[in-house]
Each structure stands twice: as C-alpha cells, then as structure tokens.
Design an enzyme around this catalytic site. Structure first.
Site, PDB file in Angstrom:
ATOM      1  N   TYR A  41     -20.237  -8.917  10.545  1.00 42.65           N
ATOM      2  CA  TYR A  41     -20.955  -9.683   9.886  1.00 42.65           C
ATOM      3  C   TYR A  41     -19.958 -10.746   9.072  1.00 42.65           C
ATOM      4  O   TYR A  41     -18.883 -10.529   9.735  1.00 42.65           O
ATOM      5  CB  TYR A  41     -21.501  -8.595   8.624  1.00 42.65           C
ATOM      6  CG  TYR A  41     -19.653  -7.859   8.403  1.00 42.65           C
ATOM      7  CD1 TYR A  41     -19.497  -7.007   8.921  1.00 42.65           C
ATOM      8  CD2 TYR A  41     -19.598  -7.955   6.701  1.00 42.65           C
ATOM      9  CE1 TYR A  41     -17.749  -6.220   8.440  1.00 42.65           C
ATOM     10  CE2 TYR A  41     -18.643  -7.317   6.704  1.00 42.65           C
ATOM     11  CZ  TYR A  41     -16.927  -7.152   7.207  1.00 42.65           C
ATOM     12  OH  TYR A  41     -16.698  -6.038   7.014  1.00 42.65           O
ATOM     13  N   THR A 100     -12.265  -3.625   0.930  1.00 42.06           N
ATOM     14  CA  THR A 100     -11.468  -2.812   0.861  1.00 42.06           C
ATOM     15  C   THR A 100     -10.382  -2.508   1.576  1.00 42.06           C
ATOM     16  O   THR A 100      -9.414  -2.324   1.026  1.00 42.06           O
ATOM     17  CB  THR A 100     -12.200  -1.246   1.720  1.00 42.06           C
ATOM     18  OG1 THR A 100     -13.057  -2.319   3.471  1.00 42.06           O
ATOM     19  CG2 THR A 100     -13.784  -1.210   1.085  1.00 42.06           C
ATOM     20  N   ASP A 101     -10.372  -3.656   2.454  1.00 43.26           N
ATOM     21  CA  ASP A 101      -9.162  -4.161   3.371  1.00 43.26           C
ATOM     22  C   ASP A 101      -7.524  -4.148   2.149  1.00 43.26           C
ATOM     23  O   ASP A 101      -6.969  -3.143   2.355  1.00 43.26           O
ATOM     24  CB  ASP A 101      -8.717  -4.915   3.989  1.00 43.26           C
ATOM     25  CG  ASP A 101     -10.102  -5.931   4.979  1.00 43.26           C
ATOM     26  OD1 ASP A 101     -10.010  -4.481   5.436  1.00 43.26           O
ATOM     27  OD2 ASP A 101      -9.597  -6.319   5.501  1.00 43.26           O
ATOM     28  N   LYS A 118      -6.252   2.885   2.171  1.00 48.60           N
ATOM     29  CA  LYS A 118      -7.235   2.906   3.294  1.00 48.60           C
ATOM     30  C   LYS A 118      -6.767   3.392   4.395  1.00 48.60           C
ATOM     31  O   LYS A 118      -5.750   3.611   5.001  1.00 48.60           O
ATOM     32  CB  LYS A 118      -8.124   1.315   3.649  1.00 48.60           C
ATOM     33  CG  LYS A 118      -8.548   1.266   4.405  1.00 48.60           C
ATOM     34  CD  LYS A 118      -9.336   0.120   4.605  1.00 48.60           C
ATOM     35  CE  LYS A 118     -10.797  -0.282   5.077  1.00 48.60           C
ATOM     36  NZ  LYS A 118     -11.234  -1.905   5.626  1.00 48.60           N
ATOM     37  N   GLU A 121      20.017   9.951   3.910  1.00 38.43           N
ATOM     38  CA  GLU A 121      21.288   9.501   4.592  1.00 38.43           C
ATOM     39  C   GLU A 121      21.482   8.331   4.627  1.00 38.43           C
ATOM     40  O   GLU A 121      22.252   6.994   5.581  1.00 38.43           O
ATOM     41  CB  GLU A 121      19.993   8.878   6.471  1.00 38.43           C
ATOM     42  CG  GLU A 121      19.393  10.554   6.645  1.00 38.43           C
ATOM     43  CD  GLU A 121      18.712   9.844   8.035  1.00 38.43           C
ATOM     44  OE1 GLU A 121      19.196  10.493   9.033  1.00 38.43           O
ATOM     45  OE2 GLU A 121      17.317  10.898   7.150  1.00 38.43           O
ATOM     46  N   THR A 179     -16.729  -6.719   1.672  1.00 39.75           N
ATOM     47  CA  THR A 179     -18.011  -6.676   2.599  1.00 39.75           C
ATOM     48  C   THR A 179     -19.045  -6.091   1.872  1.00 39.75           C
ATOM     49  O   THR A 179     -20.128  -5.781   2.222  1.00 39.75           O
ATOM     50  CB  THR A 179     -17.652  -4.945   3.212  1.00 39.75           C
ATOM     51  OG1 THR A 179     -16.463  -5.329   4.276  1.00 39.75           O
ATOM     52  CG2 THR A 179     -18.599  -5.171   4.313  1.00 39.75           C
TER      53      THR A 179
HETATM   54  C1  SIN Z   1     -14.127  -4.696   3.865  1.00 38.61           C
HETATM   55  O1  SIN Z   1     -14.470  -4.790   2.681  1.00 38.61           O
HETATM   56  O2  SIN Z   1     -14.917  -3.015   4.103  1.00 38.61           O
HETATM   57  C2  SIN Z   1     -13.529  -4.994   4.915  1.00 38.61           C
HETATM   58  C3  SIN Z   1     -13.112  -6.754   4.259  1.00 38.61           C
HETATM   59  C4  SIN Z   1     -12.898  -7.148   3.108  1.00 38.61           C
HETATM   60  O3  SIN Z   1     -11.658  -6.588   2.730  1.00 38.61           O
HETATM   61  O4  SIN Z   1     -13.272  -7.972   2.475  1.00 38.61           O
END
Ligand code: SIN
Length: 356
Positions: A55, A121-122, A194, A313, A42
């Site tokens: 986007y 971020t993913d 995340k 367990e 992103t």
């Molecule tokens: C992001 O970057 O926040 C989402 C999409 C990605 O991980 O490329």
C-alpha cells in the site's frame, strides 16, 4: 386580501420555524470540541487489494477519514485539517514546528477542547515527544495511527481514530500530557516506542507500560508520568532546529560516522551505545574530540529499555558528555535539538535530560 393573508401566513411560518428548539444543535453544542490534524501515514494509506500487504501511506484525505467514522460525531464536535500528507518516515522539523504552532494556536484561541493528530506509526513516538515538549496546554493532545491501511480487511484505523477522539474528548485526559492512543492502549509520549515492524500491537513502553486502557468507548487511566515539566520549549518563530546526528554503536565500530558528523558541522551527536551507552576506544576518542569542538555529545543506548547512567564505565564529566537517562536515541535527539535552543552548557544540558 388573499395576498396579505398569504404573506401573514409565511411570516408566521418563518417565526414558528425559528422558535422551534434546535434539538440537534443544542445536543452537539454540549459535546467537547475536537480538532483532528491529519499528517498522513498508514491510517491514511490505500492499497490495491484488501488482503495484500502492499500500500502507499498518506493517500486518503482528512475528509474521507472523517466520513469513514461517523460514530465520532456522537462523541465530539469534530473539525478536520490537513497539515501534511506524508508517510511518517518523511516527517521533518518543518512539519513538527507547523504542528506544534497550530496546536498552541488552537488552545490559545480556545478553538477546541482537545486535539487528535493522525500520523504514521514509524516516527509517531518522535512527533509525540516533540509535541509533549513544546505544546503549552494541559488540554489533551492524542496521536493516533494504524498498522493496516484504510483499504485493508480488518483495518485498525477507524477504530483507533474513534478511540483517539474519545480520549481527546474525555475530561480524564486533562493534564496527562501528550499521549498516543492505539490498539486500546494509551501511552505517555515520553515513554512510547514502536516495537514491532508490522504487528498491530506495536506501541509499547518498555520501561513503564501503558498509562491508560481504552475499551467500549471509555478511557481509564492508571498512571501519569512525573516527567512532564510545566516549562515547555518555545518554538514560536523558529524555522529550523540545530542539526543532531545519531551514531549507532556496535562491536568493532569505526569512528568514521562520528568523524563525518564533526566534519559536517553538527551541533550535537546522540550516541546509541552498547549496554549502558558504552563505546569502544576509537569511537570514544572521536566522541571526546567532538565534545572538545563544542558539539554536544549525549550517550543513549541501543538496548531498547533501561536507562543510561552517569559515571559507570565512562567519566562523562571529564569527557564533556551527557547521558540520555531512559530516553531512547531518537527521543534523546528530539530533546537535544530543543535543549540546544537554550544552552550548550554540559551541566545545564544534563539537568534538562534529568528533568524532561
Ligand atoms: C505506518 O503508518 O504504520 C507506517 C508508515 C508511516 O509511518 O507513515
């Protein structure tokens, strides 16, 4: 005669220009050298409108990202390289190996004092941990992303990128291991995850918190992970890594996913178990069968915090399982992939999970 005087004048001028102190270059030479490796996400995303959420990730090339943040040239001598241009949901082993090898090469050849990786971020937490386990240098490696695309109103990417460069250029960042730097917080690669789908304050460490805070062009560190062993995994020359599947635990789960993984011939299964990595009887039997077939079985937890402990367990020793300790399932998968390049002995694998 006039000609000779003219020539002498030109020679004198050239000499004078060369003798001038190169103020600008001298100043920049003193700045640390930071290479930015771009992979998409992103932070390099572009949308039709500044206010709508839609986007496409991984659109803006590295040169445009650099041009958008000229302030970073006051912090470091910057070079950029495009390693990939993907949304991080498409991140893969091939790109991890490419990134890790390039960063090791940069430090081996002393091409930079720090590296920044721009990344979606993913799956940033997985790439960060992969690099933590495979980059053999104490120099800073900083991952950064954005939750809003570069075309959005109040986009977070430019500020995050400047902060990440500052973190990579800071002498305080030596020896802290691979980190993520976003939204004014620095996290150890091992711990960061995340936590929110769309909010800018998405990166957290649920067990331990941030190791550092960024504000006003400075990074202040407060903690350092003790789980960053000096012995890194050697991935030079590797083209792929062992196939590991993650199987999710839930009430009334069937053993179908585990059985499919066995049939597929995977080398390892990370089980994202309930509570302390627990499973119901049918899934437990399938996992035991997997372990008996030589597949490494690692119990992790879907809970999102805490750790999975031995012999609560579940009799891991008898069943042939290992536990992920406090690694979430996606990070346990990264470690298991690398650990299996060395051993598939149950005890040795468990030792690795307690050390890394
Ligand atoms: C992001 O970057 O926040 C989402 C999409 C990605 O991980 O490329």
């Amino acid at each position: 005669m006039k000609k000779i005087i003219n020539v002498l004048f030109v020679v004198l001028l050239v000499f004078q220009v060369q003798a001038q102190p190169k103020k600008h270059n001298q100043a920049t030479k003193e700045l640390p050298r930071v290479i930015i490796l771009a992979t998409g996400g992103t932070i390099a995303g572009a949308g039709e409108s500044s206010t709508k959420a839609a986007y496409t990730a991984g659109k803006v090339p590295i040169d445009d990202l650099l041009n958008a943040v000229p302030e970073m040239h006051n912090v470091a001598q910057i070079k950029g390289e495009q390693i990939a241009q993907i949304g991080s949901q498409d991140m893969n082993v091939e790109t991890w190996l490419k990134l890790s090898n390039r960063i090791n090469e940069i430090f081996e050849k002393n091409e930079a004092d720090g590296v920044v990786v721009t990344h979606g971020t993913d799956t940033q937490e997985e790439t960060a941990y992969f690099l933590e386990l495979t980059v053999k240098s104490a120099k800073p490696v900083v991952l950064v992303g954005a939750m809003r695309p570069s075309t959005a109103m109040s986009q977070d990417g430019n500020r995050n990128l400047l902060d990440a460069v500052m973190v990579a250029a800071s002498p305080n960042s030596k020896d802290v291991g691979v980190v993520t730097a976003m939204n004014e917080e620095v996290y150890a690669a091992r711990d960061v995850t995340k936590t929110v789908t769309t909010n800018m304050a998405t990166f957290k460490s649920r067990n331990f918190g941030p190791i550092g805070l960024i504000y006003d062009g400075k990074v202040s560190y407060y903690y350092k992970t003790l789980r960053s062993p000096e012995q890194k995994f050697d991935v030079k020359g590797l083209k792929k890594l062992p196939q590991i599947e993650i199987v999710y635990g839930y009430a009334d789960a069937s053993p179908k996913a585990v059985n499919a993984a066995i049939e597929e011939g995977v080398k390892g299964i990370v089980y994202a178990g309930m509570g302390n990595g627990n499973f119901n009887a049918p899934v437990g039997e399938a996992l035991e069968r997997a372990a008996k077939n030589g597949i490494a079985v690692c119990r992790s937890a879907r809970a999102g915090a805490g750790r999975v402990t031995l012999f609560n367990e579940v009799d891991d020793q008898a069943l042939g399982f290992v536990v992920a300790d406090d690694l979430n399932p996606q990070k346990a998968r990264v470690l298991l992939m690398l650990a299996l390049t060395k051993t598939n002995n149950q005890k040795e694998l468990q030792d690795i999970f307690f050390a890394y």
